[in-house]
Enzyme design. Structure first.
Site, PDB file in Angstrom:
ATOM      1  N   PRO A 178       0.838  -1.205   0.000  1.00  0.00           N
ATOM      2  CA  PRO A 178       0.000   0.000   0.000  1.00  0.00           C
ATOM      3  C   PRO A 178       0.870   1.252   0.000  1.00  0.00           C
ATOM      4  CG  PRO A 178      -0.549  -1.476   1.850  1.00  0.00           C
ATOM      5  CD  PRO A 178       0.643  -2.045   1.192  1.00  0.00           C
TER       6      PRO A 178
ATOM      7  N   LYS B  21      67.333  -3.617  17.694  1.00  0.00           N
ATOM      8  CA  LYS B  21      66.996  -2.196  17.668  1.00  0.00           C
ATOM      9  C   LYS B  21      66.715  -1.675  19.055  1.00  0.00           C
ATOM     10  CE  LYS B  21      66.019  -0.639  13.233  1.00  0.00           C
ATOM     11  NZ  LYS B  21      65.200   0.113  12.338  1.00  0.00           N
TER      12      LYS B  21
ATOM     13  N   MET C 162      60.016   8.598  20.996  1.00  0.00           N
ATOM     14  CA  MET C 162      61.407   8.472  21.454  1.00  0.00           C
ATOM     15  C   MET C 162      61.844   9.709  22.233  1.00  0.00           C
ATOM     16  SD  MET C 162      63.021   6.808  18.005  1.00  0.00           S
ATOM     17  CE  MET C 162      61.972   7.560  16.778  1.00  0.00           C
TER      18      MET C 162
ATOM     19  N   ASP D 278      61.554  -6.671  15.477  1.00  0.00           N
ATOM     20  CA  ASP D 278      62.456  -6.002  16.404  1.00  0.00           C
ATOM     21  C   ASP D 278      61.835  -5.843  17.777  1.00  0.00           C
ATOM     22  OD1 ASP D 278      60.943  -3.595  15.939  1.00  0.00           O
ATOM     23  OD2 ASP D 278      62.086  -3.423  14.070  1.00  0.00           O
TER      24      ASP D 278
HETATM   25  N1  SAH Z   1      56.868   2.996  13.890  1.00  0.00           N
HETATM   26  C1  SAH Z   1      56.493   3.178  15.257  1.00  0.00           C
HETATM   27  C2  SAH Z   1      57.381   4.118  15.987  1.00  0.00           C
HETATM   28  C3  SAH Z   1      58.793   3.675  16.111  1.00  0.00           C
HETATM   29  S1  SAH Z   1      59.760   4.800  17.054  1.00  0.00           S
HETATM   30  C4  SAH Z   1      55.035   3.654  15.318  1.00  0.00           C
HETATM   31  O1  SAH Z   1      54.453   4.014  14.289  1.00  0.00           O
HETATM   32  O2  SAH Z   1      54.485   3.639  16.411  1.00  0.00           O
HETATM   33  C5  SAH Z   1      59.705   4.083  18.630  1.00  0.00           C
HETATM   34  C6  SAH Z   1      58.968   4.968  19.600  1.00  0.00           C
HETATM   35  O3  SAH Z   1      57.570   4.802  19.430  1.00  0.00           O
HETATM   36  C7  SAH Z   1      59.206   4.626  21.032  1.00  0.00           C
HETATM   37  O4  SAH Z   1      60.401   5.201  21.508  1.00  0.00           O
HETATM   38  C8  SAH Z   1      58.010   5.249  21.696  1.00  0.00           C
HETATM   39  O5  SAH Z   1      58.147   6.637  21.813  1.00  0.00           O
HETATM   40  C9  SAH Z   1      56.927   4.998  20.662  1.00  0.00           C
HETATM   41  N2  SAH Z   1      56.133   3.799  20.973  1.00  0.00           N
HETATM   42  C10 SAH Z   1      56.022   2.687  20.253  1.00  0.00           C
HETATM   43  N3  SAH Z   1      55.161   1.814  20.818  1.00  0.00           N
HETATM   44  C11 SAH Z   1      54.704   2.420  21.933  1.00  0.00           C
HETATM   45  C12 SAH Z   1      53.780   2.057  22.947  1.00  0.00           C
HETATM   46  N4  SAH Z   1      53.142   0.879  22.932  1.00  0.00           N
HETATM   47  N5  SAH Z   1      53.547   2.932  23.937  1.00  0.00           N
HETATM   48  C13 SAH Z   1      54.162   4.116  23.972  1.00  0.00           C
HETATM   49  N6  SAH Z   1      55.039   4.510  23.041  1.00  0.00           N
HETATM   50  C14 SAH Z   1      55.310   3.691  22.027  1.00  0.00           C
END
Ligand code: SAH
Length: 466
Positions: free
Chosen positions: A43, A272, A385, A250
């Protein structure tokens, strides 16, 4: 078996749907997708069906259902909320031997509609024989996660190349082996990753392989493993992890994630640590090339996203120069993961209109950053970092104009069961690692949005006992 599974060819065939409401909409759309010529008797129509009618996708008969509406129909679906009408449709259709489905009433059906995983042209139909549509839907959801969304492209390519392959491999066994190889190798992965041209080229190369023995081409998957919680992996990451021959990972990749790699895959730890790489980057690049040349499916598993402070670019530059096929799978980056799990939105209408990702890595005790870009108002700064240079970072930001009391947070081991969130200000943040044992990896988040943590924190890690 109570029902025979069949796939109907309904292209340009007249089908009737009785009912024009929301339930009917789903059925109408499914019929239209299959190319049927749909007539709707009701309808009145709900908005969505009305717009299909306006677009002339369906024919609409504004009337109560009657027997004559069944004339010349090859299939009928009753989707009204009136049980009597549904029953009437069912009985009349059955008496005229027209297949009929009544929504949510298997007893009145002469056929039932399965749950479908659609990877056109591949269709996976699931039925519980009408016993439990919910179960069928759950099963469907599981299959959806297992089968790449682009699976259909593979079937299309196979369809197109079928004749060629038949000519090349007249022997059925050889042909089957060839296809198995294609389905499990680089050609399939290239297609899933949206590299259609490369896939076709590789398929043709393999077809023209004079030796008749298909040579084994290796490939590399550069995969982001996310910040820690294994649940945050992408479907594609998981699938590739389960089919790789060798995995290079890593320190940042959580052990629970490494656990998900195929059991018999070779696992290579490439370290690393900060300032002490277990393997220099150049060696990792070369190792990827060597393993792929050996014909292996090599998975390079990285923490977070491979293209965010992950040196992913460098690794694939080498691969590209060496002509090794590769693909990159994004992951959730630490800033995104930590922000979500700490209840700190990186942007917010009231507090931050932009967000900047930087690395706070110290070089000779200083931080080489574009400070002016960092001290902008209404901006969140996510620092990777950064814990070792925390003092330099905070004092520089204050010196360049950010107020001392700008809210700031350290998120330790974000998204994992060991997550901890320390809240302070630019002034007080450097004190935190002196008072507490802040464990790596940690992210620093600076900006007004940090204030929201108090209200929005939702994640309760079990490993955090305070
Ligand atoms: N490719 C990664 C970053 C690599 S550099 C990404 O995209 O997350 C590494 C840095 O990432 C560490 O020194 C820290 O500052 C950060 N990081 C990675 N994993 C983390 C987590 N679970 N908690 C807090 N910081 C993190």
């Amino acid at each position: 078996m109570r029902f025979l599974p069949v796939f109907l060819d309904l292209v340009n065939r007249p089908c009737l749907v009785v009912g024009g409401g929301v339930i009917a909409t789903r059925k109408i759309n499914r019929l239209l997708k299959a190319g049927a010529e749909v007539t709707v008797v009701a309808p009145e129509l709900c908005d969505e069906v009305q717009s299909l009618c306006n677009d002339q996708k369906i024919r609409f008969v504004a009337a109560d259902f009657s027997s004559m509406h069944l004339d010349s129909m090859v299939l009928v679906i009753a989707a009204t909320d009136d049980e009597d009408i549904n029953r009437q449709v069912s009985e009349l259709a059955k008496s005229r031997n027209i297949p009929v489905n009544v929504v949510d009433n298997p007893k009145l059906c002469s056929f039932i509609m399965p749950s479908v995983v659609d990877r056109n042209p591949v269709q996976i139909a699931i039925s519980t024989g009408g016993a439990s549509p919910v179960l069928a839907r759950l099963l469907r959801a599981r299959l959806e996660t297992m089968i790449p969304a682009s699976f259909g492209r593979l079937a299309e390519l196979m369809g197109k190349s079928r004749e060629l392959v038949r000519k090349r491999f007249p022997d059925m066994n050889e042909r089957r082996r060839f296809w198995e190889h294609i389905l499990q190798g680089p050609v399939a992965e290239m297609l899933f990753a949206g590299q259609g041209k490369a896939a076709l080229k590789t398929l043709e190369q393999q077809l023209n392989d004079e030796s008749h023995i298909i040579s084994n081409h290796g490939e590399v998957y550069l995969v982001g493993g996310g910040p820690g919680d294994p649940d945050l992996l992408t479907f594609r990451a998981l699938r590739l992890m389960q089919q790789a021959d060798v995995v290079l990972y890593d320190r940042l990749v959580a052990p629970e994630i490494v656990e998900l790699v195929r059991k018999d895959a070779e696992r290579i730890y490439v370290g690393k640590e900060r300032n002490q790489h277990a393997l220099p980057q150049e060696n990792i690049n070369q190792m990827l090339v060597r393993l792929a040349r050996e014909g292996k499916r090599v998975l390079r598993l990285k923490g977070g996203d491979p293209f965010i402070f992950g040196r992913g670019g460098e690794e694939i530059e080498t691969l590209s120069a060496e002509g090794i096929p590769f693909q990159v799978v994004p992951g959730i980056t630490a800033a995104g993961g930590c922000a979500s799990y700490a209840g700190i939105p990186l942007t917010h209408r009231d507090y931050a209109q932009s967000c900047i990702f930087v690395t706070g890595h110290l070089k000779d005790g200083t931080m080489n950053l574009n400070w002016n870009a960092l001290v902008q108002p209404k901006q969140t700064i996510a620092v990777y970092m950064g814990t070792h240079g925390l003092e330099v970072l905070c004092s520089e930001l204050i010196k360049r104009g950010l107020p001392e009391n700008t809210p700031a947070a350290i998120v330790q081991q974000g998204t994992t069961q060991q997550q901890r969130v320390y809240i302070g200000t630019l002034k007080s943040l450097p004190e935190i690692p002196k008072q507490y044992e802040v464990k790596p990896p940690s992210m620093i988040i600076i900006g007004e949005v940090v204030k929201l943590h108090e209200k929005l924190a939702w994640f309760e890690p079990v490993g955090n006992t305070d």
